[in-house]
Design a protein around this motif. Sequence first.
Motif, PDB file in Angstrom:
ATOM      1  N   GLY A  45     -34.161  44.121  -9.356  1.00  0.00           N
ATOM      2  CA  GLY A  45     -35.923  45.365  -9.148  1.00  0.00           C
ATOM      3  C   GLY A  45     -36.348  45.747  -7.920  1.00  0.00           C
ATOM      4  O   GLY A  45     -36.042  44.969  -7.169  1.00  0.00           O
ATOM      5  N   VAL A  46     -37.393  45.929  -7.577  1.00  0.00           N
ATOM      6  CA  VAL A  46     -38.663  45.960  -6.811  1.00  0.00           C
ATOM      7  C   VAL A  46     -39.474  45.085  -7.367  1.00  0.00           C
ATOM      8  O   VAL A  46     -39.922  44.808  -8.661  1.00  0.00           O
ATOM      9  CB  VAL A  46     -39.307  47.728  -6.988  1.00  0.00           C
ATOM     10  CG1 VAL A  46     -39.966  47.977  -5.916  1.00  0.00           C
ATOM     11  CG2 VAL A  46     -37.419  48.850  -7.044  1.00  0.00           C
ATOM     12  N   TRP A  47     -40.476  44.322  -6.390  1.00  0.00           N
ATOM     13  CA  TRP A  47     -41.316  43.256  -6.749  1.00  0.00           C
ATOM     14  C   TRP A  47     -42.324  43.503  -5.494  1.00  0.00           C
ATOM     15  O   TRP A  47     -41.995  43.729  -3.631  1.00  0.00           O
ATOM     16  CB  TRP A  47     -40.929  42.224  -6.302  1.00  0.00           C
ATOM     17  CG  TRP A  47     -39.839  41.620  -7.314  1.00  0.00           C
ATOM     18  CD1 TRP A  47     -37.986  41.519  -7.497  1.00  0.00           C
ATOM     19  CD2 TRP A  47     -40.111  40.775  -8.186  1.00  0.00           C
ATOM     20  NE1 TRP A  47     -37.549  41.094  -8.341  1.00  0.00           N
ATOM     21  CE2 TRP A  47     -38.527  40.670  -9.046  1.00  0.00           C
ATOM     22  CE3 TRP A  47     -40.327  40.367  -8.740  1.00  0.00           C
ATOM     23  CZ2 TRP A  47     -38.252  39.967 -10.055  1.00  0.00           C
ATOM     24  CZ3 TRP A  47     -40.738  39.941 -10.402  1.00  0.00           C
ATOM     25  CH2 TRP A  47     -39.822  39.739 -10.843  1.00  0.00           C
ATOM     26  N   ASP A  48     -43.574  43.667  -5.114  1.00  0.00           N
ATOM     27  CA  ASP A  48     -44.407  44.307  -5.099  1.00  0.00           C
ATOM     28  C   ASP A  48     -45.792  42.688  -4.340  1.00  0.00           C
ATOM     29  O   ASP A  48     -45.085  41.715  -6.119  1.00  0.00           O
ATOM     30  CB  ASP A  48     -45.350  45.052  -5.254  1.00  0.00           C
ATOM     31  CG  ASP A  48     -45.173  46.579  -5.079  1.00  0.00           C
ATOM     32  OD1 ASP A  48     -44.235  46.721  -4.297  1.00  0.00           O
ATOM     33  OD2 ASP A  48     -46.240  47.573  -5.309  1.00  0.00           O
TER      34      ASP A  48
ATOM     35  N   ARG B 196     -45.944  27.043   6.677  1.00  0.00           N
ATOM     36  CA  ARG B 196     -45.192  27.165   5.290  1.00  0.00           C
ATOM     37  C   ARG B 196     -45.672  29.355   5.013  1.00  0.00           C
ATOM     38  O   ARG B 196     -46.772  29.258   5.237  1.00  0.00           O
ATOM     39  CB  ARG B 196     -46.441  26.549   4.530  1.00  0.00           C
ATOM     40  CG  ARG B 196     -46.365  25.241   4.415  1.00  0.00           C
ATOM     41  CD  ARG B 196     -46.688  24.415   3.103  1.00  0.00           C
ATOM     42  NE  ARG B 196     -47.244  23.212   3.307  1.00  0.00           N
ATOM     43  CZ  ARG B 196     -47.487  22.446   4.263  1.00  0.00           C
ATOM     44  NH1 ARG B 196     -48.540  22.715   5.174  1.00  0.00           N
ATOM     45  NH2 ARG B 196     -47.765  20.711   4.455  1.00  0.00           N
ATOM     46  N   THR B 197     -45.157  29.070   4.134  1.00  0.00           N
ATOM     47  CA  THR B 197     -45.792  30.601   3.598  1.00  0.00           C
ATOM     48  C   THR B 197     -45.015  30.385   2.267  1.00  0.00           C
ATOM     49  O   THR B 197     -44.402  30.198   1.442  1.00  0.00           O
ATOM     50  CB  THR B 197     -44.015  31.708   3.733  1.00  0.00           C
ATOM     51  OG1 THR B 197     -43.575  31.687   5.524  1.00  0.00           O
ATOM     52  CG2 THR B 197     -44.250  33.337   4.307  1.00  0.00           C
ATOM     53  N   ALA B 198     -46.952  31.087   1.884  1.00  0.00           N
ATOM     54  CA  ALA B 198     -46.771  31.610   0.388  1.00  0.00           C
ATOM     55  C   ALA B 198     -46.467  33.023  -0.056  1.00  0.00           C
ATOM     56  O   ALA B 198     -47.480  33.505  -0.219  1.00  0.00           O
ATOM     57  CB  ALA B 198     -48.221  30.553  -0.220  1.00  0.00           C
ATOM     58  N   ILE B 199     -45.403  33.168  -1.339  1.00  0.00           N
ATOM     59  CA  ILE B 199     -45.406  35.000  -1.636  1.00  0.00           C
ATOM     60  C   ILE B 199     -45.587  34.807  -2.952  1.00  0.00           C
ATOM     61  O   ILE B 199     -44.946  33.840  -4.390  1.00  0.00           O
ATOM     62  CB  ILE B 199     -43.931  34.390  -1.589  1.00  0.00           C
ATOM     63  CG1 ILE B 199     -43.312  34.691   0.409  1.00  0.00           C
ATOM     64  CG2 ILE B 199     -43.330  36.797  -1.608  1.00  0.00           C
ATOM     65  CD1 ILE B 199     -42.237  34.083   0.468  1.00  0.00           C
ATOM     66  N   GLN B 200     -46.751  35.884  -3.505  1.00  0.00           N
ATOM     67  CA  GLN B 200     -46.716  35.727  -5.038  1.00  0.00           C
ATOM     68  C   GLN B 200     -46.492  37.181  -5.306  1.00  0.00           C
ATOM     69  O   GLN B 200     -46.830  38.031  -4.587  1.00  0.00           O
ATOM     70  CB  GLN B 200     -48.408  35.515  -5.741  1.00  0.00           C
ATOM     71  CG  GLN B 200     -48.915  35.678  -6.968  1.00  0.00           C
ATOM     72  CD  GLN B 200     -48.319  34.890  -7.332  1.00  0.00           C
ATOM     73  OE1 GLN B 200     -47.978  33.434  -7.142  1.00  0.00           O
ATOM     74  NE2 GLN B 200     -47.265  34.961  -9.019  1.00  0.00           N
ATOM     75  N   GLU B 201     -45.801  37.312  -6.181  1.00  0.00           N
ATOM     76  CA  GLU B 201     -44.860  38.778  -6.357  1.00  0.00           C
ATOM     77  C   GLU B 201     -44.714  39.645  -8.126  1.00  0.00           C
ATOM     78  O   GLU B 201     -44.414  38.369  -8.882  1.00  0.00           O
ATOM     79  CB  GLU B 201     -43.149  38.962  -5.831  1.00  0.00           C
ATOM     80  CG  GLU B 201     -43.597  38.727  -4.161  1.00  0.00           C
ATOM     81  CD  GLU B 201     -41.913  38.390  -3.817  1.00  0.00           C
ATOM     82  OE1 GLU B 201     -41.552  39.246  -2.944  1.00  0.00           O
ATOM     83  OE2 GLU B 201     -41.246  37.739  -4.487  1.00  0.00           O
ATOM     84  N   THR B 202     -44.928  40.561  -8.062  1.00  0.00           N
ATOM     85  CA  THR B 202     -45.227  41.160  -9.380  1.00  0.00           C
ATOM     86  C   THR B 202     -43.892  42.244  -9.036  1.00  0.00           C
ATOM     87  O   THR B 202     -44.189  43.324  -8.582  1.00  0.00           O
ATOM     88  CB  THR B 202     -46.725  41.562  -9.241  1.00  0.00           C
ATOM     89  OG1 THR B 202     -47.006  40.985  -9.604  1.00  0.00           O
ATOM     90  CG2 THR B 202     -46.642  42.583 -11.464  1.00  0.00           C
ATOM     91  N   LEU B 203     -43.103  42.625 -10.086  1.00  0.00           N
ATOM     92  CA  LEU B 203     -42.083  43.122 -10.876  1.00  0.00           C
ATOM     93  C   LEU B 203     -42.518  44.777 -11.196  1.00  0.00           C
ATOM     94  O   LEU B 203     -43.551  44.546 -11.928  1.00  0.00           O
ATOM     95  CB  LEU B 203     -41.414  43.024 -11.858  1.00  0.00           C
ATOM     96  CG  LEU B 203     -39.845  43.926 -12.392  1.00  0.00           C
ATOM     97  CD1 LEU B 203     -39.010  43.302 -11.090  1.00  0.00           C
ATOM     98  CD2 LEU B 203     -39.803  43.683 -14.013  1.00  0.00           C
ATOM     99  N   VAL B 204     -42.227  45.742 -10.396  1.00  0.00           N
ATOM    100  CA  VAL B 204     -42.786  46.842 -10.176  1.00  0.00           C
ATOM    101  C   VAL B 204     -41.586  47.778 -11.621  1.00  0.00           C
ATOM    102  O   VAL B 204     -42.286  48.484 -11.460  1.00  0.00           O
ATOM    103  CB  VAL B 204     -42.489  47.407  -8.731  1.00  0.00           C
ATOM    104  CG1 VAL B 204     -42.213  49.086  -9.000  1.00  0.00           C
ATOM    105  CG2 VAL B 204     -43.610  46.576  -7.806  1.00  0.00           C
ATOM    106  N   SER B 205     -40.188  47.709 -11.194  1.00  0.00           N
ATOM    107  CA  SER B 205     -39.315  48.179 -11.922  1.00  0.00           C
ATOM    108  C   SER B 205     -37.900  47.175 -11.499  1.00  0.00           C
ATOM    109  O   SER B 205     -37.930  47.053 -10.782  1.00  0.00           O
ATOM    110  CB  SER B 205     -39.059  49.970 -11.206  1.00  0.00           C
ATOM    111  OG  SER B 205     -37.950  50.252 -11.956  1.00  0.00           O
TER     112      SER B 205
END
Length: 166
Positions: free
Chosen positions: A15-18, A142-151
């Motif tokens: 899917g698509v993640w923002d 270090r890289t921290a990534i937080q994502e939410t599903l768009v579709s």
Amino acid sequence: MGIREDMPILARHEGVWDGVYTYYNAAGEQIDEHKSRLFCRFPDDGTHPYHQTNHYTWPDGRTEVREFPAEYRDKRVWWDNDLIVGWAAEVGLDQYNRTVMLYWQRKGDPSLYLYEMIQISDDGQSRCRTWHWIRNGLLETRTAIQETLVSKDWRAVEADMAASAG
């Protein structure tokens, strides 16, 4: 069996993640932050069983797009492109079925390698990722990534983007 059946945790990421990528140096000081939109695809055409496209946007207006087509074998996704060489695999020890682990090296810089851990939420609506950049055996970034599903429907989102651009 195919990639979806062999890697059901990864298949949940389709899917698509923002999201937001935040980078920290070894001392824990923030050194960069930017927004992202990632397309995680399992294309039907067979050219690559997994293909990820990352769109990055910085606050100053800079943008970057990176393509990560991948091969699949031995229950792993494998990358070998101009930027990286590496793999992704599900963590079988995670009885909750939330974890994917990645390893990759930047091409042309054998002293730098990276491990990434991805956790997807039980409802599949969010995920968090952490990267550890290691140079010559020492933590560099270090890289921290937080994502939410768009579709889940990446095809429709791509079609909308193409129509808006055209």
